[in-house]
Design an enzyme around this catalytic site. Structure first.
Site, PDB file in Angstrom:
ATOM      1  N   GLU A   1       1.027  -1.037  -0.015  1.00  0.00           N
ATOM      2  CA  GLU A   1      -0.097  -0.293   0.082  1.00  0.00           C
ATOM      3  C   GLU A   1       0.616   1.349   0.239  1.00  0.00           C
ATOM      4  O   GLU A   1       1.795   1.349   0.621  1.00  0.00           O
ATOM      5  CB  GLU A   1      -1.053  -0.179   1.823  1.00  0.00           C
TER       6      GLU A   1
ATOM      7  N   LEU B   1      -0.351   4.409   0.758  1.00  0.00           N
ATOM      8  CA  LEU B   1      -1.168   5.710   0.877  1.00  0.00           C
ATOM      9  C   LEU B   1      -0.969   6.611   1.854  1.00  0.00           C
ATOM     10  O   LEU B   1       0.299   5.878   2.398  1.00  0.00           O
ATOM     11  CB  LEU B   1      -2.862   4.532   1.011  1.00  0.00           C
TER      12      LEU B   1
ATOM     13  N   GLU C   1      -1.296   8.965   4.949  1.00  0.00           N
ATOM     14  CA  GLU C   1      -1.915   9.869   5.904  1.00  0.00           C
ATOM     15  C   GLU C   1      -2.388  11.152   5.988  1.00  0.00           C
ATOM     16  O   GLU C   1      -1.724  11.389   4.857  1.00  0.00           O
ATOM     17  CB  GLU C   1      -1.436   9.311   7.156  1.00  0.00           C
TER      18      GLU C   1
ATOM     19  N   CYS D   1       5.821   5.280   9.202  1.00  0.00           N
ATOM     20  CA  CYS D   1       6.983   4.909   8.761  1.00  0.00           C
ATOM     21  C   CYS D   1       8.315   4.920   8.476  1.00  0.00           C
ATOM     22  O   CYS D   1       8.494   4.157   8.503  1.00  0.00           O
ATOM     23  CB  CYS D   1       5.282   4.676   6.971  1.00  0.00           C
TER      24      CYS D   1
ATOM     25  N   LYS E   1      10.913   4.382  10.593  1.00  0.00           N
ATOM     26  CA  LYS E   1      11.367   2.659  10.569  1.00  0.00           C
ATOM     27  C   LYS E   1      11.321   2.054   9.548  1.00  0.00           C
ATOM     28  O   LYS E   1      12.394   1.048   9.858  1.00  0.00           O
ATOM     29  CB  LYS E   1       9.755   2.684  11.401  1.00  0.00           C
TER      30      LYS E   1
ATOM     31  N   LYS F   1       3.152  15.470  10.799  1.00  0.00           N
ATOM     32  CA  LYS F   1       2.699  16.476   9.235  1.00  0.00           C
ATOM     33  C   LYS F   1       1.067  16.916   9.545  1.00  0.00           C
ATOM     34  O   LYS F   1       0.193  16.123  10.341  1.00  0.00           O
ATOM     35  CB  LYS F   1       2.775  15.260   8.030  1.00  0.00           C
TER      36      LYS F   1
HETATM   37  C1  UGA Z   1       4.368   7.216   4.241  1.00  0.00           C
HETATM   38  C2  UGA Z   1       4.461   7.435   2.140  1.00  0.00           C
HETATM   39  O1  UGA Z   1       4.155   8.630   1.833  1.00  0.00           O
HETATM   40  C3  UGA Z   1       3.681   6.657   1.652  1.00  0.00           C
HETATM   41  O2  UGA Z   1       3.710   6.443   0.020  1.00  0.00           O
HETATM   42  C4  UGA Z   1       3.812   4.786   2.221  1.00  0.00           C
HETATM   43  O3  UGA Z   1       2.491   4.561   1.964  1.00  0.00           O
HETATM   44  C5  UGA Z   1       3.454   5.552   3.796  1.00  0.00           C
HETATM   45  O4  UGA Z   1       4.452   5.859   4.335  1.00  0.00           O
HETATM   46  C6  UGA Z   1       4.024   3.642   4.000  1.00  0.00           C
HETATM   47  O5  UGA Z   1       4.860   2.944   4.410  1.00  0.00           O
HETATM   48  O6  UGA Z   1       2.503   3.422   5.351  1.00  0.00           O
HETATM   49  P1  UGA Z   1       3.064   8.816   5.468  1.00  0.00           P
HETATM   50  O7  UGA Z   1       4.012   8.558   6.446  1.00  0.00           O
HETATM   51  O8  UGA Z   1       1.876   9.175   5.390  1.00  0.00           O
HETATM   52  O9  UGA Z   1       3.535   8.341   4.106  1.00  0.00           O
HETATM   53  O10 UGA Z   1       3.340  10.836   5.376  1.00  0.00           O
HETATM   54  P2  UGA Z   1       4.509  11.598   4.054  1.00  0.00           P
HETATM   55  O11 UGA Z   1       3.769  12.396   2.990  1.00  0.00           O
HETATM   56  O12 UGA Z   1       5.255  10.788   3.094  1.00  0.00           O
HETATM   57  O13 UGA Z   1       5.086  12.232   5.161  1.00  0.00           O
HETATM   58  C7  UGA Z   1       6.089  11.412   5.770  1.00  0.00           C
HETATM   59  C8  UGA Z   1       6.946  12.758   6.359  1.00  0.00           C
HETATM   60  O14 UGA Z   1       7.900  13.465   5.752  1.00  0.00           O
HETATM   61  C9  UGA Z   1       6.591  13.900   7.621  1.00  0.00           C
HETATM   62  O15 UGA Z   1       7.000  13.698   8.581  1.00  0.00           O
HETATM   63  C10 UGA Z   1       6.762  15.010   6.612  1.00  0.00           C
HETATM   64  O16 UGA Z   1       6.545  16.268   7.225  1.00  0.00           O
HETATM   65  C11 UGA Z   1       8.450  14.530   5.857  1.00  0.00           C
HETATM   66  N1  UGA Z   1       8.270  15.515   4.685  1.00  0.00           N
HETATM   67  C12 UGA Z   1       7.830  15.138   3.604  1.00  0.00           C
HETATM   68  C13 UGA Z   1       8.885  16.474   4.446  1.00  0.00           C
HETATM   69  O17 UGA Z   1       9.615  17.072   5.494  1.00  0.00           O
HETATM   70  N2  UGA Z   1       8.921  17.332   3.212  1.00  0.00           N
HETATM   71  C14 UGA Z   1       8.540  16.551   2.841  1.00  0.00           C
HETATM   72  O18 UGA Z   1       8.958  17.521   1.324  1.00  0.00           O
HETATM   73  C15 UGA Z   1       7.866  15.563   2.677  1.00  0.00           C
END
Ligand code: UGA
Length: 469
Positions: A167, A169, A171, A276, A279, A336
């Site tokens: 997956e 996706l 959050e 995610c 980890k 986030k």
């Molecule tokens: C992430 C992946 O983006 C999904 O594709 C994946 O399915 C999911 O993990 C998972 O393995 O289940 P998510 O953990 O919901 O999704 O969050 P992201 O939107 O990827 O952000 C992760 C972190 O990176 C957040 O703390 C966000 O603030 C940070 N981030 C993101 C940045 O600091 N800069 C960016 O440009 C983008």
């Protein structure tokens, strides 16, 4: 629960109803499939059954209401019943990490054991949770070994396949990701498994990559690790930008216009968190080390990420001088914007570090306050949870932005100015426009943008817009 499956209309069971499982189950229901959602946490199942989503996810309440009304969603807390009644079993349980960084697969193993004991016909076991490569082989071995043991001597073990269908996706965007994925990855070992999953996904208008199971497992893990690498890379660039007077958002824009790079995930800030990325990065490093592959690159990705918190605290200190006793307004606790999830949140790590320095914090988050309160209870005169950002800002010596919530972008700066004791904003997410904030008479500190370059921002923007036309 009776067996409701046939090959023409196979019944799906989703095992584990967390951030991945619940959207997955509801997505399939919405697409017209019969789904059994199972989770051994009976209170969670009851909550979902009464129409309440156990976590914040935009649009999920409506999707759940439609799912419950459709009659195609059955919920239960006896995983074995779900296994017996369905043909396609999506494994969506948690894969937390051990202290060593290795993925803790005990929940996956426990599901494999339940499946083995309830193998009453052909089953397609599909991994959805992020797992290290070759986990599917372990599932296969465990189910085969145990099923043989459970069966009466001489009795044939029912056939089963193990597939990987990770997956992707995010959050906060789960619904969009489920119904409009950029790609679907399916790792299979048999034609039968491929045919079943092909049927399930044929209504999607996106690339579907069929591959082997280990490759599919690795695609998910490597994708998360690559995205983390992009973030640490741009954070390193942000530090250089500060030294040479460049603007990291413009650098990211200019780099991102190259389709080989892309603009996404090049937002500098306080680093990545959540359930995610941190980890998965550690589990991937563990996997690499275990197989003798040098993962020094990834170690640096993690180091840069961990240093962001320290760096941010230093910025706050430089802005207000002595931290001890200072009143700080903290906007954002979730890892986030768009979620109430505080797992591995850099915002929370900053809050803890500032408390450790003796600062007095008034904090706010649109969704994550309840979760944060559980982890970090209020402390008189030291840590207060506020119902609105303006409440948090009252008499503050500085206001810190730690989560990229949309509503923080739209703050009334004049009102904030009136409320605060000293008009200082330290923006850990580069959420605000430097020129606007400074013209509202604030001292403004951000992550890798500089006032000199901000002055020519409009010119750069204009050129980019022209490019796009
Ligand atoms: C992430 C992946 O983006 C999904 O594709 C994946 O399915 C999911 O993990 C998972 O393995 O289940 P998510 O953990 O919901 O999704 O969050 P992201 O939107 O990827 O952000 C992760 C972190 O990176 C957040 O703390 C966000 O603030 C940070 N981030 C993101 C940045 O600091 N800069 C960016 O440009 C983008």
């Amino acid at each position: 629960m009776s067996d409701r499956s046939s090959f023409d209309k196979p019944c799906i069971a989703v095992l584990g109803l967390g951030h991945v499982g619940l959207p997955t189950a509801l997505g399939f229901v919405e697409m017209g499939w019969e789904v059994i959602g199972a989770d051994e946490d009976a209170s969670k199942v009851e909550k979902i059954g009464s129409g309440q989503v156990p976590f914040y996810e935009p649009g999920m309440n409506d999707l759940l209401a439609r799912g419950l009304a459709s009659g195609r969603l059955t919920l239960c807390h006896r995983v074995e019943e779900a296994v017996r009644a369905a043909t396609i079993l999506f494994v969506c349980v948690g894969t937390p990490q051990k202290d060593s960084g290795e993925a803790d697969l005990s929940q996956v193993e426990s599901i494999a054991r339940i499946i083995a004991r309830n193998l009453n016909g052909y089953k397609l076991i599909v991994e959805k949770s992020t797992v290290p490569a070759i986990t599917a082989q372990w599932i296969k071995k465990t189910v085969a070994r145990l099923a043989k043991f459970v069966n009466a001597p001489g009795q044939q073990v029912a056939e089963f396949d193990v597939a990987s269908n990770p997956e992707f996706l995010q959050e906060g965007k789960a619904i969009e990701n489920i119904f409009h994925p950029d790609r679907i990855v399916v790792g299979v070992e048999s034609e039968r498994a491929r045919a079943l999953l092909e049927r399930l996904y044929r209504q999607f208008d996106c690339p579907i990559l069929f591959t082997n199971v280990s490759t599919a497992e690795l695609i998910k893990h490597a994708a998360n690790v690559f995205l983390s690498t992009k973030i640490s890379f741009i954070n390193m660039v942000a530090d250089i930008c500060e030294e040479v007077g460049a603007d990291v958002t413009q650098v990211a824009l200019g780099m991102g216009l190259d389709p080989r790079i892309g603009r996404e995930f090049l937002n500098a800030g306080i680093g990545f968190g959540g359930y995610c990325f941190p980890k998965d990065l550690r589990a991937f490093m563990y996997l690499a080390k275990e197989h003798g592959v040098d993962c020094g690159l990834l170690q640096e990705v993690e180091n840069i990420n961990l240093q962001r918190v320290e760096l941010f605290v230093k910025k706050v200190q430089q802005a207000v001088w002595v931290l001890q006793g200072k009143k700080l307004a903290v906007l954002g606790l979730a890892f986030k914007g768009g979620t109430d999830d505080i797992r591995e949140s850099p915002a929370l790590r900053i809050v803890k570090a500032l408390l450790g320095e003796g600062a007095r914090l008034r904090v706010h988050d649109p969704q994550a306050m309840e979760a944060a309160r559980q982890e970090l209870p209020p402390q008189a005169e030291r840590l207060e949870y506020c119902p609105a950002p303006y409440e948090a800002a009252r008499e503050a010596h500085a206001l810190l932005i730690l989560t990229d919530w949309k509503e923080y972008r739209e703050l009334d700066l004049a009102h904030l100015h009136e409320l605060m004791e000293v008009p200082v904003i330290v923006d850990g997410r580069n959420l605000l426009n430097p020129e606007t904030v400074r013209s509202a008479d604030f001292e403004y500190v951000d992550m890798g943008r500089s006032s000199r370059v901000a002055a020519v921002e409009s010119t750069t923007q204009l050129t980019v817009n022209n490019c796009a036309q």
